[in-house]
Design a protein around this motif. Sequence first.
Motif, PDB file in Angstrom:
ATOM      1  N   LEU A  18      43.862  -3.383  -6.135  1.00  0.00           N
ATOM      2  CA  LEU A  18      43.691  -3.703  -4.714  1.00  0.00           C
ATOM      3  C   LEU A  18      42.709  -2.732  -4.067  1.00  0.00           C
ATOM      4  O   LEU A  18      41.841  -3.135  -3.281  1.00  0.00           O
ATOM      5  CB  LEU A  18      45.056  -3.637  -4.024  1.00  0.00           C
ATOM      6  CG  LEU A  18      45.294  -4.505  -2.816  1.00  0.00           C
ATOM      7  CD1 LEU A  18      44.976  -5.951  -3.058  1.00  0.00           C
ATOM      8  CD2 LEU A  18      46.721  -4.350  -2.344  1.00  0.00           C
ATOM      9  N   LYS A  19      42.795  -1.470  -4.423  1.00  0.00           N
ATOM     10  CA  LYS A  19      41.860  -0.478  -3.900  1.00  0.00           C
ATOM     11  C   LYS A  19      40.445  -0.742  -4.396  1.00  0.00           C
ATOM     12  O   LYS A  19      39.481  -0.625  -3.634  1.00  0.00           O
ATOM     13  CB  LYS A  19      42.290   0.940  -4.277  1.00  0.00           C
ATOM     14  CG  LYS A  19      41.370   2.001  -3.671  1.00  0.00           C
ATOM     15  CD  LYS A  19      41.838   3.394  -3.944  1.00  0.00           C
ATOM     16  CE  LYS A  19      40.972   4.478  -3.357  1.00  0.00           C
ATOM     17  NZ  LYS A  19      39.621   4.167  -2.979  1.00  0.00           N
ATOM     18  N   PHE A  73      39.070  -3.526  -2.340  1.00  0.00           N
ATOM     19  CA  PHE A  73      38.731  -3.014  -1.014  1.00  0.00           C
ATOM     20  C   PHE A  73      37.415  -2.235  -1.060  1.00  0.00           C
ATOM     21  O   PHE A  73      36.508  -2.473  -0.256  1.00  0.00           O
ATOM     22  CB  PHE A  73      39.853  -2.123  -0.475  1.00  0.00           C
ATOM     23  CG  PHE A  73      39.551  -1.527   0.867  1.00  0.00           C
ATOM     24  CD1 PHE A  73      39.785  -2.241   2.024  1.00  0.00           C
ATOM     25  CD2 PHE A  73      39.018  -0.247   0.965  1.00  0.00           C
ATOM     26  CE1 PHE A  73      39.499  -1.694   3.260  1.00  0.00           C
ATOM     27  CE2 PHE A  73      38.718   0.309   2.191  1.00  0.00           C
ATOM     28  CZ  PHE A  73      38.961  -0.423   3.347  1.00  0.00           C
ATOM     29  N   ASP A  74      37.319  -1.311  -1.999  1.00  0.00           N
ATOM     30  CA  ASP A  74      36.117  -0.472  -2.106  1.00  0.00           C
ATOM     31  C   ASP A  74      34.863  -1.311  -2.372  1.00  0.00           C
ATOM     32  O   ASP A  74      33.804  -1.052  -1.804  1.00  0.00           O
ATOM     33  CB  ASP A  74      36.282   0.573  -3.206  1.00  0.00           C
ATOM     34  CG  ASP A  74      37.301   1.644  -2.853  1.00  0.00           C
ATOM     35  OD1 ASP A  74      37.673   1.773  -1.662  1.00  0.00           O
ATOM     36  OD2 ASP A  74      37.747   2.357  -3.775  1.00  0.00           O
ATOM     37  N   VAL A 119      42.059  -7.700   1.758  1.00  0.00           N
ATOM     38  CA  VAL A 119      43.243  -6.988   1.254  1.00  0.00           C
ATOM     39  C   VAL A 119      44.490  -7.373   2.054  1.00  0.00           C
ATOM     40  O   VAL A 119      45.560  -7.576   1.479  1.00  0.00           O
ATOM     41  CB  VAL A 119      42.988  -5.461   1.243  1.00  0.00           C
ATOM     42  CG1 VAL A 119      44.271  -4.699   0.980  1.00  0.00           C
ATOM     43  CG2 VAL A 119      41.942  -5.118   0.193  1.00  0.00           C
ATOM     44  N   LEU A 175      33.373  -3.241   6.123  1.00  0.00           N
ATOM     45  CA  LEU A 175      34.742  -2.731   6.235  1.00  0.00           C
ATOM     46  C   LEU A 175      35.673  -3.835   6.712  1.00  0.00           C
ATOM     47  O   LEU A 175      36.783  -3.989   6.200  1.00  0.00           O
ATOM     48  CB  LEU A 175      34.781  -1.532   7.191  1.00  0.00           C
ATOM     49  CG  LEU A 175      36.152  -0.928   7.469  1.00  0.00           C
ATOM     50  CD1 LEU A 175      36.793  -0.418   6.188  1.00  0.00           C
ATOM     51  CD2 LEU A 175      36.040   0.188   8.490  1.00  0.00           C
ATOM     52  N   TYR A 213      34.249  -4.510  -1.563  1.00  0.00           N
ATOM     53  CA  TYR A 213      33.825  -5.270  -0.385  1.00  0.00           C
ATOM     54  C   TYR A 213      33.390  -4.371   0.761  1.00  0.00           C
ATOM     55  O   TYR A 213      32.509  -4.728   1.539  1.00  0.00           O
ATOM     56  CB  TYR A 213      34.919  -6.255   0.051  1.00  0.00           C
ATOM     57  CG  TYR A 213      34.897  -7.475  -0.823  1.00  0.00           C
ATOM     58  CD1 TYR A 213      33.997  -8.501  -0.599  1.00  0.00           C
ATOM     59  CD2 TYR A 213      35.738  -7.586  -1.923  1.00  0.00           C
ATOM     60  CE1 TYR A 213      33.945  -9.615  -1.420  1.00  0.00           C
ATOM     61  CE2 TYR A 213      35.695  -8.679  -2.755  1.00  0.00           C
ATOM     62  CZ  TYR A 213      34.791  -9.695  -2.497  1.00  0.00           C
ATOM     63  OH  TYR A 213      34.733 -10.792  -3.327  1.00  0.00           O
ATOM     64  N   LYS A 214      33.975  -3.198   0.847  1.00  0.00           N
ATOM     65  CA  LYS A 214      33.541  -2.233   1.864  1.00  0.00           C
ATOM     66  C   LYS A 214      32.091  -1.829   1.600  1.00  0.00           C
ATOM     67  O   LYS A 214      31.285  -1.740   2.523  1.00  0.00           O
ATOM     68  CB  LYS A 214      34.452  -1.005   1.843  1.00  0.00           C
ATOM     69  CG  LYS A 214      34.085   0.043   2.871  1.00  0.00           C
ATOM     70  CD  LYS A 214      35.031   1.228   2.771  1.00  0.00           C
ATOM     71  CE  LYS A 214      34.535   2.369   3.640  1.00  0.00           C
ATOM     72  NZ  LYS A 214      35.270   3.601   3.366  1.00  0.00           N
ATOM     73  N   ALA A 217      36.448  -6.245   3.892  1.00  0.00           N
ATOM     74  CA  ALA A 217      37.345  -5.585   2.933  1.00  0.00           C
ATOM     75  C   ALA A 217      38.780  -5.577   3.444  1.00  0.00           C
ATOM     76  O   ALA A 217      39.716  -5.914   2.710  1.00  0.00           O
ATOM     77  CB  ALA A 217      36.856  -4.167   2.662  1.00  0.00           C
ATOM     78  N   LYS A 218      38.960  -5.193   4.712  1.00  0.00           N
ATOM     79  CA  LYS A 218      40.308  -5.161   5.296  1.00  0.00           C
ATOM     80  C   LYS A 218      40.930  -6.549   5.328  1.00  0.00           C
ATOM     81  O   LYS A 218      42.096  -6.735   4.969  1.00  0.00           O
ATOM     82  CB  LYS A 218      40.255  -4.613   6.725  1.00  0.00           C
ATOM     83  CG  LYS A 218      40.091  -3.133   6.824  1.00  0.00           C
ATOM     84  CD  LYS A 218      40.070  -2.721   8.299  1.00  0.00           C
ATOM     85  CE  LYS A 218      39.849  -1.244   8.483  1.00  0.00           C
ATOM     86  NZ  LYS A 218      39.821  -0.879   9.921  1.00  0.00           N
TER      87      LYS A 218
END
Length: 105
Positions: free
Chosen positions: A15-16, A19-20, A35, A28, A22-23, A31-32
């Motif tokens: 999951l991290k 996120f990383d 997730v 951001l 797509y960030k 990404a948020k």
Amino acid sequence: MELEIYWTDFSKKELKNIFDYYKENASLNIAKTLVIGITKEAAKLKKQPAIGQEEELLAKDSRHFRYLVFKSYKIIYWTNLEKNRIEVFDVFDTRQNPIKMQRGK
């Protein structure tokens, strides 16, 4: 009875990574949103743990894995009745080769 959702260390790491990625490559906010969407989809399992389809690629495992799909991600889980929880085992990008699903965890 409502079950707890438990994210394994491996699934949290995946999951991290999502996120990383797509960030870095989108934004951001994207990404948020992604997730949060994945975790909300997994939360549905609290009341209906059997709604996911059986994961055939992991059928040889004794834990009887199931999955839900959110966008292009499989949320792979199993129901651990001894601990009264749903264990999210992996979040797998379905655009990858399915053989990668059996990677070491």
